[in-house]
Design an enzyme around this catalytic site. Structure first.
Site, PDB file in Angstrom:
ATOM      1  N   ASP A 220      75.901  12.445  16.997  1.00 55.04           N
ATOM      2  CA  ASP A 220      75.031  11.599  17.822  1.00 55.04           C
ATOM      3  C   ASP A 220      73.984  10.977  16.896  1.00 55.04           C
ATOM      4  OD1 ASP A 220      73.341  10.630  20.015  1.00 55.04           O
ATOM      5  OD2 ASP A 220      74.576  11.894  21.285  1.00 55.04           O
ATOM      6  N   HIS A 243      75.146   8.206  15.043  1.00 54.73           N
ATOM      7  CA  HIS A 243      74.814   7.026  15.841  1.00 54.73           C
ATOM      8  C   HIS A 243      73.594   6.295  15.310  1.00 54.73           C
ATOM      9  CE1 HIS A 243      77.187   8.608  19.600  1.00 54.73           C
ATOM     10  NE2 HIS A 243      77.913   8.552  18.504  1.00 54.73           N
TER      11      HIS A 243
END
Ligand SMILES: *[C@@H]1O[C@H](CO)[C@@H](O)[C@H](O)[C@H]1NC(C)=O
Ligand SMILES: *[C@@H]1O[C@H](CO)[C@@H](O)[C@H](O)[C@H]1NC(C)=O
Ligand SMILES: *[C@@H]1O[C@H](CO)[C@@H](O)[C@H](O)[C@H]1NC(C)=O
Length: 394
Positions: A220, A243
């Protein structure tokens, strides 16, 4: 000969000065082995760690807690203040492993937490191995039946973390929430690129936080920055997979504190979903983002290198479908180069009610398959300086 004689005399003098400095540097040492910790990686040492902490915390001196090489099995553990000791150094040379059954950590919000303490340094080459993959596997078919997972949590002041590795966290790796004066340096965070919600470092409701020379590979956001973050300095962070570095998600709540004075300098992104991102849900909120400098970034194969998304709604599930109340202003993007893995390299999708203002692009060069990239602008006002590729739509 003369020269080398002088050198060894100099060396002896330096060693002498160092030794005398050390001997006046009195610190009470607490080795976890003396409190019954076991280094076989199978016997639960949680209580020994807690006893060592309580002994250090209750000592009026500066104190030193030592975790030697080896594997220590430790379950959820809260280190709490107020401590008598003005300075506690925890040196970890070994590996701290979580229990095999993910439910043991999963039942608790945190694996290690530091709450209400001040003046704690965690140093060494040690590794925290949270054994996350079994919980990730549980979450893969249906996350409703699994615990959400534990993190390393800090709600404290004057904290230093230097040189440690956090491996395979169940969810967020390190959470800095409600802190002042936190310095992280030389930290490594590693989890699989498809692991769920394993943000590297999350900062919120905190002031004066520094994150330096840190490597993050995760599933993430490498770093996520939540409401109430002020004076955050991020420098020399390498991110990917992951991310990217994200301010947000904001506008979760109607009443929310702002994010201000954030510097993100000399970052390297490789094969990440985003590079430098600001994201908010499309709903009213009192929050804001102002005074952010993204300076110096090298990007390789990034889906969204530069993005402000005020209509954030991952997987298009439960989208609020309103207009974002978050006010975004004074955001600088400078010296950013590399490759996008999609044709749109710069995307500013701002709120129609609160357009983004004071956006500044300077010296940006992002390409896509050797072709020119594009930018997308909606409700944004700003200026361009020097060369900016793709041609800006500001
Ligand atoms: C912004 O934050 C930096 C630390 O990240 C600090 O040195 C600087 O003084 C802050 N600026 C303002 C105006 O508060
Ligand atoms: C932009 O980057 C591309 C690819 O790295 C390079 O070929 C090009 O010369 C750069 N343009 C400028 C103006 O620096
Ligand atoms: C981009 O151009 C360079 C030099 O012209 C070439 O070596 C490279 O293979 C090209 N890359 C792509 C993805 O087309």
């Amino acid at each position: 000969m003369k020269l080398s004689g002088f050198n060894s005399l100099g060396f002896v003098l330096i060693v002498f000065v160092m030794l005398s400095a050390c001997s006046t540097f009195a610190m009470t040492e607490f080795n976890v082995l003396n409190f019954g910790a076991n280094l076989n990686g199978r016997t639960d040492s949680t209580n020994s760690f807690l006893k060592a902490w309580n002994a250090a915390c209750g000592t009026a001196d500066s104190t030193f807690i030592y975790v030697p090489k080896g594997r220590c099995l430790v379950g959820p553990l809260a280190f709490k203040g107020q401590c008598k000791s003005p300075q506690i150094i925890i040196r970890i040379d070994g590996t701290i492993v979580a229990p095999l059954d993910y439910g043991v950590l999963g039942k608790s919000d945190n694996w290690f937490s530091f709450e209400g303490v001040s003046g704690v340094s965690i140093i060494g080459r040690g590794i925290f191995d949270a054994k996350g993959p079994s919980l990730w596997a549980c979450k893969a078919p249906n996350s409703n039946s699994c615990p959400s997972g534990a993190r390393m949590f800090c709600k404290s002041n004057n904290i230093r973390i230097n040189g440690l590795t956090s491996l395979n966290s169940q969810m967020f790796h390190i959470v800095i929430n409600g802190c002042q004066n936190v310095h992280l340096r030389g930290v490594k965070i590693v989890a699989a690129g498809n692991s769920p919600n394993t943000d590297g470092i999350h900062v919120q409701l905190s002031r004066n936080v520094e994150i330096l020379s840190t490597f993050i590979k995760t599933g993430d956001d490498c770093i996520s920055i939540g409401p109430g973050t002020e004076n955050l300095w991020i420098e020399q962070v390498t991110c990917g997979p992951g991310h990217g570095i994200s301010i947000g998600s904001l506008a979760k709540d109607l009443k929310e504190e702002g994010v201000q004075n954030v510097t993100v300098k000399n970052t390297i992104f490789s094969n990440t979903q985003n590079g430098l991102r600001i994201k908010s849900w499309a709903r009213p909120s009192s929050g804001y983002v102002q005074g952010v400098r993204f300076i110096g970034s090298v990007m390789t194969n990034i889906q969204n290198p530069i993005v402000i998304d005020q209509n954030y709604c991952p997987r298009n599930e439960n989208c609020p479908g309103q207009v974002s109340g978050i006010k975004i202003k004074d955001i600088v993007y400078e010296d950013i180069r590399g490759t996008s893995s999609t044709p749109i390299a710069i995307e500013f999708d701002c709120s129609s009610k609160n357009p983004c203002t004071g956006i500044r692009l300077q010296n940006v060069n992002l390409t896509y398959l050797n072709k020119t990239t594009q930018s997308f602008c909606s409700n944004v006002v700003g200026k361009v300086f020097d060369l900016v590729r793709p041609n800006s739509c500001l």
